[in-house]
Design an enzyme around this catalytic site. Structure first.
Site, short mmCIF file in Angstrom:
data_model
loop_
_atom_site.label_atom_id
_atom_site.label_comp_id
_atom_site.label_asym_id
_atom_site.label_seq_id
_atom_site.Cartn_x
_atom_site.Cartn_y
_atom_site.Cartn_z
CG ASP A 43 -1.95 1.06 1.25
OD1 ASP A 43 -2.36 1.47 0.15
OD2 ASP A 43 -2.36 1.48 2.35
N GLY A 103 -8.78 5.74 1.91
CA GLY A 103 -9.39 6.48 3.02
C GLY A 103 -10.84 6.10 3.23
#
Length: 287
Positions: A84, A208
């Site tokens: 990530d 997010g």
């Protein structure tokens, strides 16, 4: 067996649902997410930030743990092990360590440099059968010391990166990492729609995912988002359950201090959060 994320995300895009990427931070996180995915018959992506990889002593340790756990638990749903927000160097470390998917975050570079590095990494990843995610327009908030303001991506730049053959594209649409502030303006669906028009069948990624209202999540999926990243929400639920266990004095009862008992409520809380998200994303029963 671990797989690349490409096939599961192509299926998600065609089926109008999203696969959750849940970041792992230790053994409990990994076990909780894998067991929940198996229980719900959902594909899943295990995300590893460079900070979390370092915390767990390195990407080789992470890959070995995930592969062994996947086998020992008898997991049959598709699982991808994904870097990530990877740096250029981090991508190569994860390729070498045995990850099945990588994300190159070149959004902080000038666009031409992001394009050049993305081009190279797409070629390398595909040669080795890995899936690759690239990013255009920074995601707001802070993650492992990287701070972004939550810019909206340029749809033309998104098309240029998508045309390299990336398997998934993270585009900033006003989303941020961490907790959302009171004055958050919300997602820019206008930007997302414009990007979708330019990138077609390309699975889009929403970073997010913590704290975005359910109706916005569903609308984003309708507009082409096929992968949603969740980390902070699992951390918050884990911390809350662990705090309650200690505040109730359970760690002082018998062998309640044993980490297997001490961390159990937090682990169960992660499972509940992952289940809630998989149901919201529509990936249950899609393995």
């Amino acid at each position: 067996m671990l797989v690349s994320a490409k096939e599961m995300l192509d299926k998600a895009k065609a089926g109008h649902y999203a696969v959750g990427q849940f970041n792992i931070n230790n053994l409990e996180w990994t076990k909780a997410i894998l067991l929940t995915a198996q229980e719900l018959n959902s594909p899943v992506i295990l995300g590893v930030s460079e900070g979390a990889g370092k915390y767990m002593t390195g990407f080789k340790t992470v890959a070995a743990m995930v592969k062994a756990m996947d086998e020992e638990l008898g997991i049959t749903v598709p699982v991808a092990l994904h870097l990530d927000h990877g740096t250029y160097e981090g991508c190569y470390k994860c390729i070498k360590a045995g990850f099945t998917s990588i994300m190159f975050d070149g959004s902080h570079y000038p666009f031409e440099e992001n394009l050049a590095k993305s081009t190279e990494l797409v070629h390398v990843a595909h040669e080795l059968g890995l899936s690759i995610e690239c990013e255009v327009g920074s995601i707001g908030g802070e993650e492992d010391g990287v701070v972004g303001m939550g810019e909206c991506a340029d749809p033309e730049e998104c098309k240029t990166i998508a045309d390299l053959g990336v398997d998934m594209l993270a585009a900033g649409i006003g989303n941020i990492h961490g907790k959302y502030p009171e004055n958050w303006a919300g997602l820019s669906f206008e930007t997302l729609d414009a990007i979708q028009q330019k990138t077609g069948a390309m699975p889009l990624v929403l970073h997010g995912g913590t704290g975005i209202p359910a109706d916005m999540i569903k609308k984003a999926i309708e507009l082409g988002v096929s992968k949603i990243n969740v980390n902070t929400e699992c951390q918050l639920s884990f911390a809350d359950a662990t705090r309650k266990y200690v505040e109730a004095g359970k760690d002082l009862e018998g062998k309640g201090f044993d980490p297997r008992k001490l961390l159990a409520p937090g682990t169960d809380a992660i499972k509940a959060t992952v289940k809630e998200k998989m149901e919201l994303f529509g990936s249950v029963g899609k393995a």
